[in-house]
Motif scaffolding. Structure first.
Motif, PDB file in Angstrom:
ATOM      1  N   ALA A  85       0.998  -1.305  -0.121  1.00 32.23           N
ATOM      2  CA  ALA A  85      -0.106   0.078  -0.184  1.00 32.23           C
ATOM      3  C   ALA A  85       0.952   1.103   0.043  1.00 32.23           C
ATOM      4  CB  ALA A  85      -1.050  -0.192   1.213  1.00 32.23           C
ATOM      5  N   LEU A  86       2.152   1.634   0.445  1.00 29.60           N
ATOM      6  CA  LEU A  86       3.220   2.556   0.915  1.00 29.60           C
ATOM      7  C   LEU A  86       3.327   2.359  -0.815  1.00 29.60           C
ATOM      8  CD1 LEU A  86       4.250   1.806   4.193  1.00 29.60           C
ATOM      9  CD2 LEU A  86       3.042   3.929   3.467  1.00 29.60           C
ATOM     10  N   HIS A  87       4.045   1.575  -1.329  1.00 25.91           N
ATOM     11  CA  HIS A  87       4.746   1.257  -2.753  1.00 25.91           C
ATOM     12  C   HIS A  87       3.769   2.122  -3.483  1.00 25.91           C
ATOM     13  CE1 HIS A  87       5.496   0.078  -6.636  1.00 25.91           C
ATOM     14  NE2 HIS A  87       6.185   0.512  -6.417  1.00 25.91           N
ATOM     15  N   ASP A  88       2.717   1.827  -3.228  1.00 28.28           N
ATOM     16  CA  ASP A  88       1.479   2.005  -4.246  1.00 28.28           C
ATOM     17  C   ASP A  88       0.367   3.654  -4.023  1.00 28.28           C
ATOM     18  OD1 ASP A  88       1.557  -0.468  -6.024  1.00 28.28           O
ATOM     19  OD2 ASP A  88       0.114  -1.317  -5.250  1.00 28.28           O
ATOM     20  N   ALA A  89       0.614   3.782  -2.912  1.00 27.30           N
ATOM     21  CA  ALA A  89       0.558   5.576  -2.633  1.00 27.30           C
ATOM     22  C   ALA A  89       0.700   5.383  -1.059  1.00 27.30           C
ATOM     23  CB  ALA A  89      -1.796   4.739  -2.388  1.00 27.30           C
ATOM     24  N   PRO A  90       2.041   6.600  -1.662  1.00 27.56           N
ATOM     25  CA  PRO A  90       3.018   6.683  -0.458  1.00 27.56           C
ATOM     26  C   PRO A  90       2.499   7.789   0.394  1.00 27.56           C
ATOM     27  CG  PRO A  90       3.783   7.459  -2.930  1.00 27.56           C
ATOM     28  CD  PRO A  90       2.467   6.337  -2.649  1.00 27.56           C
ATOM     29  N   GLU A  91       1.129   8.837  -0.356  1.00 22.73           N
ATOM     30  CA  GLU A  91       1.130   9.732   0.238  1.00 22.73           C
ATOM     31  C   GLU A  91      -0.548   9.695   1.470  1.00 22.73           C
ATOM     32  OE1 GLU A  91      -2.212   8.566  -3.630  1.00 22.73           O
ATOM     33  OE2 GLU A  91      -0.293   8.693  -2.768  1.00 22.73           O
ATOM     34  N   ILE A  92      -0.714   8.013   1.166  1.00 24.99           N
ATOM     35  CA  ILE A  92      -1.422   7.774   3.033  1.00 24.99           C
ATOM     36  C   ILE A  92      -0.465   7.679   4.405  1.00 24.99           C
ATOM     37  CG2 ILE A  92      -2.874   6.001   1.625  1.00 24.99           C
ATOM     38  CD1 ILE A  92      -1.467   3.827   2.524  1.00 24.99           C
ATOM     39  N   THR A  93       0.824   7.869   4.149  1.00 27.10           N
ATOM     40  CA  THR A  93       1.592   7.535   5.070  1.00 27.10           C
ATOM     41  C   THR A  93       1.273   8.624   6.082  1.00 27.10           C
ATOM     42  OG1 THR A  93       4.025   7.461   3.410  1.00 27.10           O
ATOM     43  CG2 THR A  93       4.411   8.251   5.636  1.00 27.10           C
ATOM     44  N   LYS A  94       1.209  10.242   5.825  1.00 23.86           N
ATOM     45  CA  LYS A  94       0.060  10.799   7.004  1.00 23.86           C
ATOM     46  C   LYS A  94      -0.954  10.272   7.150  1.00 23.86           C
ATOM     47  CE  LYS A  94      -1.795  13.741   3.543  1.00 23.86           C
ATOM     48  NZ  LYS A  94      -1.645  12.739   2.277  1.00 23.86           N
ATOM     49  N   ASN A  95      -1.631   9.080   6.690  1.00 22.84           N
ATOM     50  CA  ASN A  95      -3.343   9.015   7.429  1.00 22.84           C
ATOM     51  C   ASN A  95      -3.092   7.950   8.497  1.00 22.84           C
ATOM     52  OD1 ASN A  95      -4.054  11.025   5.862  1.00 22.84           O
ATOM     53  ND2 ASN A  95      -4.579  10.814   4.767  1.00 22.84           N
ATOM     54  N   ILE A  96      -1.612   6.583   8.170  1.00 23.84           N
ATOM     55  CA  ILE A  96      -2.313   5.597   9.347  1.00 23.84           C
ATOM     56  C   ILE A  96      -1.357   5.628  10.342  1.00 23.84           C
ATOM     57  CG2 ILE A  96      -2.606   4.433   6.859  1.00 23.84           C
ATOM     58  CD1 ILE A  96       0.453   3.329   6.714  1.00 23.84           C
TER      59      ILE A  96
ATOM     60  N   TYR B 217       9.420  -5.482   5.022  1.00 23.95           N
ATOM     61  CA  TYR B 217       9.948  -4.252   6.671  1.00 23.95           C
ATOM     62  C   TYR B 217      11.237  -3.913   5.433  1.00 23.95           C
ATOM     63  CZ  TYR B 217      12.468  -2.852  10.808  1.00 23.95           C
ATOM     64  OH  TYR B 217      12.693  -1.982  11.542  1.00 23.95           O
ATOM     65  N   ASP B 218      12.236  -4.266   5.066  1.00 21.80           N
ATOM     66  CA  ASP B 218      13.462  -3.329   4.202  1.00 21.80           C
ATOM     67  C   ASP B 218      13.093  -2.240   3.511  1.00 21.80           C
ATOM     68  OD1 ASP B 218      16.332  -3.646   3.872  1.00 21.80           O
ATOM     69  OD2 ASP B 218      14.942  -3.526   1.158  1.00 21.80           O
ATOM     70  N   TYR B 219      12.264  -2.513   2.837  1.00 24.70           N
ATOM     71  CA  TYR B 219      11.574  -1.816   2.008  1.00 24.70           C
ATOM     72  C   TYR B 219      10.744  -0.553   2.764  1.00 24.70           C
ATOM     73  CZ  TYR B 219       8.159   0.625  -0.853  1.00 24.70           C
ATOM     74  OH  TYR B 219       7.499   1.620  -1.627  1.00 24.70           O
ATOM     75  N   ILE B 220       9.918  -1.168   3.516  1.00 24.04           N
ATOM     76  CA  ILE B 220       9.671   0.223   5.105  1.00 24.04           C
ATOM     77  C   ILE B 220      10.246   1.109   4.845  1.00 24.04           C
ATOM     78  CG2 ILE B 220       8.136   0.355   6.488  1.00 24.04           C
ATOM     79  CD1 ILE B 220       6.091  -1.105   5.773  1.00 24.04           C
ATOM     80  N   ALA B 221      11.881  -0.039   5.983  1.00 27.87           N
ATOM     81  CA  ALA B 221      12.537   1.280   6.507  1.00 27.87           C
ATOM     82  C   ALA B 221      13.331   1.691   5.981  1.00 27.87           C
ATOM     83  CB  ALA B 221      13.018   0.263   7.502  1.00 27.87           C
ATOM     84  N   ALA B 222      13.493   1.774   4.398  1.00 32.79           N
ATOM     85  CA  ALA B 222      14.436   2.372   3.909  1.00 32.79           C
ATOM     86  C   ALA B 222      13.712   3.530   3.013  1.00 32.79           C
ATOM     87  CB  ALA B 222      15.195   1.758   2.660  1.00 32.79           C
ATOM     88  N   ASN B 223      12.630   3.131   2.385  1.00 32.38           N
ATOM     89  CA  ASN B 223      12.390   3.780   1.497  1.00 32.38           C
ATOM     90  C   ASN B 223      10.869   4.823   2.080  1.00 32.38           C
ATOM     91  OD1 ASN B 223      12.654   2.925  -1.448  1.00 32.38           O
ATOM     92  ND2 ASN B 223      12.176   1.021  -0.628  1.00 32.38           N
ATOM     93  N   HIS B 224      10.381   4.542   2.910  1.00 29.33           N
ATOM     94  CA  HIS B 224       9.293   5.124   3.925  1.00 29.33           C
ATOM     95  C   HIS B 224       9.743   5.630   5.989  1.00 29.33           C
ATOM     96  CE1 HIS B 224       6.238   4.768   0.675  1.00 29.33           C
ATOM     97  NE2 HIS B 224       7.582   3.479   0.041  1.00 29.33           N
ATOM     98  N   PRO B 225      10.286   5.968   5.966  1.00 25.92           N
ATOM     99  CA  PRO B 225      11.239   5.979   7.429  1.00 25.92           C
ATOM    100  C   PRO B 225      10.075   6.780   8.047  1.00 25.92           C
ATOM    101  CG  PRO B 225      12.389   7.469   6.105  1.00 25.92           C
ATOM    102  CD  PRO B 225      11.725   6.865   5.228  1.00 25.92           C
ATOM    103  N   ASP B 226       9.445   7.629   7.811  1.00 30.24           N
ATOM    104  CA  ASP B 226       8.654   9.256   8.271  1.00 30.24           C
ATOM    105  C   ASP B 226       6.840   8.091   8.865  1.00 30.24           C
ATOM    106  OD1 ASP B 226      10.734  10.673   8.025  1.00 30.24           O
ATOM    107  OD2 ASP B 226       9.722  10.907   5.851  1.00 30.24           O
ATOM    108  N   VAL B 227       7.118   6.852   8.348  1.00 27.16           N
ATOM    109  CA  VAL B 227       6.089   6.605   8.548  1.00 27.16           C
ATOM    110  C   VAL B 227       5.577   6.064  10.366  1.00 27.16           C
ATOM    111  CG1 VAL B 227       6.321   4.179   8.564  1.00 27.16           C
ATOM    112  CG2 VAL B 227       4.269   5.082   8.700  1.00 27.16           C
ATOM    113  N   TRP B 228       4.606   6.275  10.539  1.00 31.46           N
ATOM    114  CA  TRP B 228       4.275   6.390  11.968  1.00 31.46           C
ATOM    115  C   TRP B 228       4.237   5.172  12.471  1.00 31.46           C
ATOM    116  CZ3 TRP B 228       1.822   4.613  16.264  1.00 31.46           C
ATOM    117  CH2 TRP B 228       2.035   5.342  17.696  1.00 31.46           C
TER     118      TRP B 228
END
Length: 433
Positions: free
Chosen positions: A163-174, A191-202
């Motif tokens: 979901a984060l790959h397909d719609a990274p804009e949802i990071t701020k909502n989850i 996990y590697d993908y999220i930590a490396a590419n979306h480190p700002d997710v809550w």
């Protein structure tokens, strides 16, 4: 006209003094009673039956939440039908539940949010193809709401990564609370993908704290894992009758801390007290890359990511092709060709251990590699050059040795609430007598 100025958190409201106090109180009452929005991703039906127990617990508290997603992400035999089967049991018990709380959702409402998620672990790149579950997560996260969507992950984190790959804009909502540990071991690429590419997710990355839920340290005699079923569950409703099928009724529910976190405590403050544990902000997550075989002189952090890279021939295969296998303690992980004659495989130790590995492949240069490693607590361990750099809203298990139970980091921050949680749940089981 004179105005009454009221401030609540970051909300500023100007209300004419002529408005009645009842209207003002009504506004704040509605705000206070807002139900948390939750989205469950579960590997129910897989090799560990504790998700069935956790699903029963969730349904018995369904009046407390806006349940927006129930997604199966099992990589063994479990599928969406396992969730639907549990809702069938809930439907049988619903009349008794509603005598005590009218707000329990209708079974049809719950069935409508059941979706099928990923059925395979992510490849080396950390994502694959969209699923019904990942698409539903995006849809829920994009809803207009003044509160976040709590994504409670009871198994692999593949659908979240997708979901984060397909719609990274949802990071701020989850806001994600992930039961990691063994799930991180198997889902290490996602996990590697999220930590490396979306480190700002809550993110609350709960690798060990959750174990305080089923460790009986300090539990009353009538509320131990073995005693709770005969004392409080047996003979109560269709869900109680079903409960005995899982661990012979001994309570485990290792995923329930994620729900308990938003049940009791202030979920906006991970460092505070909560039935789901207390956590600390972390700015890095352990990752060690070895371009050689390792030995007992190589120490890594428990729950960290280990990546071994090997040299081999240049081959013409599609991206993310698994061409060798890493074997550790009788379990196996796929290794991948990553280009330019390089091959890689990731692993995350779920406990303090002395581990040994071997590689298996039809490619001679990849076959027969062997080595050892030592994983130690606490996590995330000493800094390493390849550590993931995380944002300001990533939280992990507390490293204080005084909060360990045996080797389980942070477990006491949950175990101390076990009696209060189980006492509250016992009251609900009594509704089904």
């Amino acid at each position: 006209m004179k105005l009454l100025f009221i401030r609540r958190e970051k909300i500023r409201i100007y209300i004419p003094l002529l408005m009645t106090s009842c209207l003002v109180m009504s506004f704040f009452s509605a705000h206070a009673q807002q139900k948390p929005r939750i989205f469950i991703s579960t590997d129910i039906g897989g090799t560990d039956p504790d998700d069935f127990q956790s699903m029963i617990h969730l349904l018995m508290y369904a009046d407390r939440f806006q349940i927006e997603g129930l997604v199966s992400t099992s990589f063994q035999t479990g599928r969406k039908k396992d969730i639907l089967d549990m809702i069938d049991l809930y439907e049988k018990d619903l009349p008794k539940l509603k005598k005590h709380q009218k707000a329990f959702p209708e079974p049809a409402t719950l069935r409508n949010v059941c979706k099928q998620g990923a059925t395979a672990w992510a490849p080396y790149k950390g994502f694959a193809e969209k699923t019904e579950g990942s698409e539903w997560l995006i849809s829920c996260a994009k809803k207009s709401s003044d509160q976040p969507l709590w994504v409670l992950v009871w198994g692999g984190i593949e659908d979240v990564a997708q979901a984060l790959h397909d719609a990274p804009e949802i990071t701020k909502n989850i806001r994600v609370y992930w039961i990691g540990g063994p799930n991180k071991k198997w889902g290490v690429n996602a996990y590697d993908y999220i930590a490396a590419n979306h480190p700002d997710v809550w993110m609350i990355e709960c690798n060990a704290t959750y174990r305080g839920w089923f460790m009986d340290a300090g539990s009353p005699a009538d509320m131990t894992a073995e005693a709770y079923y005969p004392n409080y569950i047996k003979g109560r409703g269709a869900m109680g009758k079903d409960f005995i099928k899982y661990y012979k009724g001994n309570i485990k529910m290792g995923d329930t801390p994620s729900l308990a976190y938003v049940m009791h405590g202030n979920p906006d403050q991970p460092t505070g007290e909560s039935w789901g544990g207390s956590f600390t902000p972390i700015t890095r997550s352990s990752r060690t890359i070895f371009e050689r075989n390792t030995t007992t002189a190589d120490t890594v952090a428990t729950y960290g990511v280990i990546e071994w890279r090997f040299q081999g021939p240049n081959i013409n295969v599609p991206a993310d092709s698994a061409v060798f296998t890493l074997s550790i303690s009788g379990q196996q992980w796929p290794g991948y060709y990553i280009g330019d004659g390089k091959y890689a495989v990731r692993y995350s130790p779920k406990q303090v251990e002395l581990g040994e590995y071997t590689t298996i492949s039809s490619i001679a240069e990849l076959n027969g590699h062997a080595g050892k490693y030592v994983s130690t607590a606490p996590w995330p361990g000493k800094p390493e050059p390849h550590d993931y750099k995380l944002g300001k809203n990533w939280y992990g298990d507390l490293p204080d040795p005084n909060l360990f139970i045996d080797q389980q980091q942070g477990a006491k921050t949950i175990s101390k609430h076990r009696k209060a949680f189980l006492t509250d749940w016992a009251k609900r089981w009594a509704w089904l007598e």
